[in-house]
Design a protein around this motif. Structure first.
Motif, mmCIF file in Angstrom:
data_model
loop_
_atom_site.group_PDB
_atom_site.id
_atom_site.type_symbol
_atom_site.label_atom_id
_atom_site.label_comp_id
_atom_site.label_asym_id
_atom_site.label_seq_id
_atom_site.Cartn_x
_atom_site.Cartn_y
_atom_site.Cartn_z
ATOM 1 N N PHE A 16 7.264 5.345 -17.576
ATOM 2 C CA PHE A 16 8.389 4.726 -18.522
ATOM 3 C C PHE A 16 9.197 5.806 -19.480
ATOM 4 O O PHE A 16 8.943 6.191 -20.524
ATOM 5 C CB PHE A 16 7.393 3.981 -18.649
ATOM 6 N N LEU A 17 10.720 5.683 -19.313
ATOM 7 C CA LEU A 17 11.438 6.228 -19.918
ATOM 8 C C LEU A 17 12.547 5.562 -20.632
ATOM 9 O O LEU A 17 13.070 4.194 -20.078
ATOM 10 C CB LEU A 17 11.703 7.275 -19.317
ATOM 11 N N LEU A 18 12.531 6.355 -22.210
ATOM 12 C CA LEU A 18 13.976 5.348 -22.485
ATOM 13 C C LEU A 18 15.530 5.949 -21.738
ATOM 14 O O LEU A 18 14.997 6.859 -21.066
ATOM 15 C CB LEU A 18 14.370 5.475 -24.272
ATOM 16 N N LYS A 19 15.941 4.934 -21.520
ATOM 17 C CA LYS A 19 17.296 5.217 -20.318
ATOM 18 C C LYS A 19 18.152 7.023 -21.410
ATOM 19 O O LYS A 19 19.577 7.454 -20.810
ATOM 20 C CB LYS A 19 18.185 4.457 -20.329
ATOM 21 N N ASP A 20 18.316 6.838 -22.611
ATOM 22 C CA ASP A 20 18.676 8.133 -22.883
ATOM 23 C C ASP A 20 18.484 9.685 -23.186
ATOM 24 O O ASP A 20 18.339 10.116 -23.819
ATOM 25 C CB ASP A 20 19.182 7.745 -24.506
ATOM 26 N N TYR A 28 5.821 -2.841 -26.571
ATOM 27 C CA TYR A 28 4.803 -2.917 -25.983
ATOM 28 C C TYR A 28 4.436 -3.169 -24.497
ATOM 29 O O TYR A 28 3.632 -2.836 -24.059
ATOM 30 C CB TYR A 28 4.393 -3.735 -26.817
ATOM 31 N N GLN A 29 5.130 -5.002 -24.494
ATOM 32 C CA GLN A 29 4.672 -5.401 -23.666
ATOM 33 C C GLN A 29 5.562 -5.278 -22.029
ATOM 34 O O GLN A 29 4.155 -4.948 -20.963
ATOM 35 C CB GLN A 29 4.771 -7.098 -23.600
ATOM 36 N N LEU A 30 6.528 -4.675 -22.554
ATOM 37 C CA LEU A 30 7.005 -4.376 -20.576
ATOM 38 C C LEU A 30 6.378 -3.078 -20.213
ATOM 39 O O LEU A 30 5.752 -2.578 -19.636
ATOM 40 C CB LEU A 30 8.355 -3.271 -21.099
ATOM 41 N N LEU A 31 5.720 -1.598 -21.060
ATOM 42 C CA LEU A 31 4.990 -0.927 -21.194
ATOM 43 C C LEU A 31 3.888 -0.968 -20.235
ATOM 44 O O LEU A 31 3.414 -0.448 -19.698
ATOM 45 C CB LEU A 31 4.752 0.267 -21.938
ATOM 46 N N VAL A 32 2.923 -2.222 -20.961
ATOM 47 C CA VAL A 32 2.039 -2.097 -20.388
ATOM 48 C C VAL A 32 2.041 -3.266 -18.955
ATOM 49 O O VAL A 32 0.862 -2.843 -17.646
ATOM 50 C CB VAL A 32 0.606 -3.908 -21.627
ATOM 51 N N ASP A 33 3.235 -4.171 -19.229
ATOM 52 C CA ASP A 33 3.424 -4.633 -18.012
ATOM 53 C C ASP A 33 3.463 -4.028 -16.524
ATOM 54 O O ASP A 33 3.518 -3.841 -15.519
ATOM 55 C CB ASP A 33 4.636 -5.871 -18.148
ATOM 56 N N SER A 34 4.515 -2.573 -17.295
ATOM 57 C CA SER A 34 4.829 -2.324 -15.764
ATOM 58 C C SER A 34 3.483 -0.917 -15.624
ATOM 59 O O SER A 34 3.298 -0.863 -14.612
ATOM 60 C CB SER A 34 5.653 -0.550 -16.792
ATOM 61 N N ASN A 48 0.809 -1.231 -0.321
ATOM 62 C CA ASN A 48 0.013 -0.157 0.187
ATOM 63 C C ASN A 48 0.756 1.291 -0.203
ATOM 64 O O ASN A 48 0.196 2.279 0.754
ATOM 65 C CB ASN A 48 -1.403 -0.034 1.268
ATOM 66 N N ASN A 49 1.983 1.431 -0.783
ATOM 67 C CA ASN A 49 3.102 2.097 -1.022
ATOM 68 C C ASN A 49 2.834 2.836 -2.224
ATOM 69 O O ASN A 49 2.806 2.555 -2.550
ATOM 70 C CB ASN A 49 4.747 2.084 -0.347
ATOM 71 N N ASP A 50 2.199 4.515 -1.910
ATOM 72 C CA ASP A 50 1.709 4.784 -3.262
ATOM 73 C C ASP A 50 3.031 5.752 -3.837
ATOM 74 O O ASP A 50 2.908 6.401 -4.475
ATOM 75 C CB ASP A 50 0.534 5.709 -3.499
ATOM 76 N N LEU A 51 4.207 5.049 -3.797
ATOM 77 C CA LEU A 51 5.488 5.973 -4.095
ATOM 78 C C LEU A 51 5.294 5.869 -5.734
ATOM 79 O O LEU A 51 5.619 5.241 -6.248
ATOM 80 C CB LEU A 51 6.554 5.032 -3.716
ATOM 81 N N PRO A 52 5.619 7.307 -6.155
ATOM 82 C CA PRO A 52 6.032 7.386 -7.207
ATOM 83 C C PRO A 52 6.752 6.766 -8.119
ATOM 84 O O PRO A 52 7.806 7.263 -7.390
ATOM 85 C CB PRO A 52 6.269 8.521 -7.785
ATOM 86 N N VAL A 53 6.762 5.642 -9.185
ATOM 87 C CA VAL A 53 7.990 4.908 -9.660
ATOM 88 C C VAL A 53 8.043 5.966 -11.643
ATOM 89 O O VAL A 53 7.048 5.268 -11.688
ATOM 90 C CB VAL A 53 7.719 4.115 -9.298
ATOM 91 N N ILE A 54 9.303 5.435 -11.438
ATOM 92 C CA ILE A 54 9.384 6.065 -13.290
ATOM 93 C C ILE A 54 10.024 4.720 -13.657
ATOM 94 O O ILE A 54 11.545 3.818 -12.691
ATOM 95 C CB ILE A 54 9.880 7.015 -13.418
ATOM 96 N N MET A 55 10.316 3.633 -14.285
ATOM 97 C CA MET A 55 10.305 3.014 -15.334
ATOM 98 C C MET A 55 12.159 3.437 -16.222
ATOM 99 O O MET A 55 11.127 4.256 -17.001
ATOM 100 C CB MET A 55 9.359 1.339 -15.603
ATOM 101 N N LEU A 56 13.087 2.657 -15.877
ATOM 102 C CA LEU A 56 13.906 2.737 -17.141
ATOM 103 C C LEU A 56 14.233 1.616 -18.002
ATOM 104 O O LEU A 56 14.774 0.391 -17.194
ATOM 105 C CB LEU A 56 14.938 3.139 -16.585
ATOM 106 N N THR A 57 13.928 1.630 -18.757
ATOM 107 C CA THR A 57 14.874 0.668 -20.367
ATOM 108 C C THR A 57 15.191 0.914 -21.120
ATOM 109 O O THR A 57 15.045 2.194 -21.671
ATOM 110 C CB THR A 57 13.542 -0.031 -20.326
#
Length: 226
Positions: free
Chosen positions: A117-121, A103-109, A89-98
């Motif tokens: 969701f951001l690209l590493k560059d 597409y599937q990674l975005l959906v899963d995230s 129950n932690n609502d900490l904002p999380v940005i995924m880096l890849t």
């Protein structure tokens, strides 16, 4: 849509710094992000971790405001890390880096409860603005990733859009919703009254059988509507 939404960005010093944690199994990647974040007057890199398990332990000891988390890591990957955080129950904002515009990674995230969701560059300006954006309670997705998805799933999207009776205007608003735009921002972007935008969004939620914006975005991604 990070680049279009943020536009020209001039960082202004705030009264308190945003505490950020960085999780990545690649030391070089962590160093690169740490160097970028050290430039900002608004952000303090609180701590770093090599994988999800280490990050969860550190979160118990030191709270942060935003978590930057790599997706593909050994021991505990980014998606499962976010799932564990949300289970507490932690609502900490999380940005995924890849490095993968997948597409599937975005959906899963999004399904796991990630806020962005951001690209590493990603550039320095976009990274800092993205952190500020999610810290303020918004959601974001890299424009590069959205463009990649749009190109990869164009035909499926058109067919699904037609079968679900999603209008061109509703599709436009749905895409802006996925980009993290508020109702007011959407209204300004497509020259409509904010009340009209709200009506369109209500119709979108009804057609997608969703209870809220985030659920509608997730449903739209699963159906390749955006």
């Amino acid at each position: 849509m990070v680049s279009e939404q943020f536009g020209t960005f001039k960082e202004e010093k705030s009264t308190s710094k945003i505490r950020v944690a960085l999780v990545d199994d690649q030391q070089i990647e962590r160093q690169n992000f740490a160097s970028l974040l050290s430039i900002s007057e608004n952000i303090h890199l609180q701590w770093q971790a090599e994988n999800g398990e280490e990050a969860l332990k550190k979160l118990e000891q030191e709270k942060v405001d935003v978590l930057l988390c790599d997706i593909r890591m050994p021991t505990l990957n980014g998606i499962n890390t976010v799932k564990r955080i949300r289970e507490m129950n932690n609502d900490l904002p999380v940005i995924m880096l890849t490095t993968f515009s997948d597409y599937q990674l975005l959906v899963d995230s999004i399904s796991s409860g990630a806020n962005g969701f951001l690209l590493k560059d990603v550039t320095y300006n976009h990274l800092v603005k993205a952190i500020i954006h999610v810290n303020d309670g918004h959601y974001l997705f890299s424009n590069d990733i959205l463009e990649h998805i749009s190109a990869s799933h164009y035909h499926t999207s058109k067919n699904t859009q037609k079968s679900m009776n999603i209008s061109k205007r509703e599709h436009e608003i749905l895409s802006l919703m996925a980009g993290g735009f508020s109702n007011q921002d959407i209204a300004k972007a497509i020259f409509l009254a904010e009340g009209t935008v709200k009506n369109h969004i209500s119709t979108i939620l009804l057609k997608l059988k969703s209870q809220g914006r985030n659920e509608a975005i997730l449903q739209a991604l699963k159906l390749s509507l955006i």
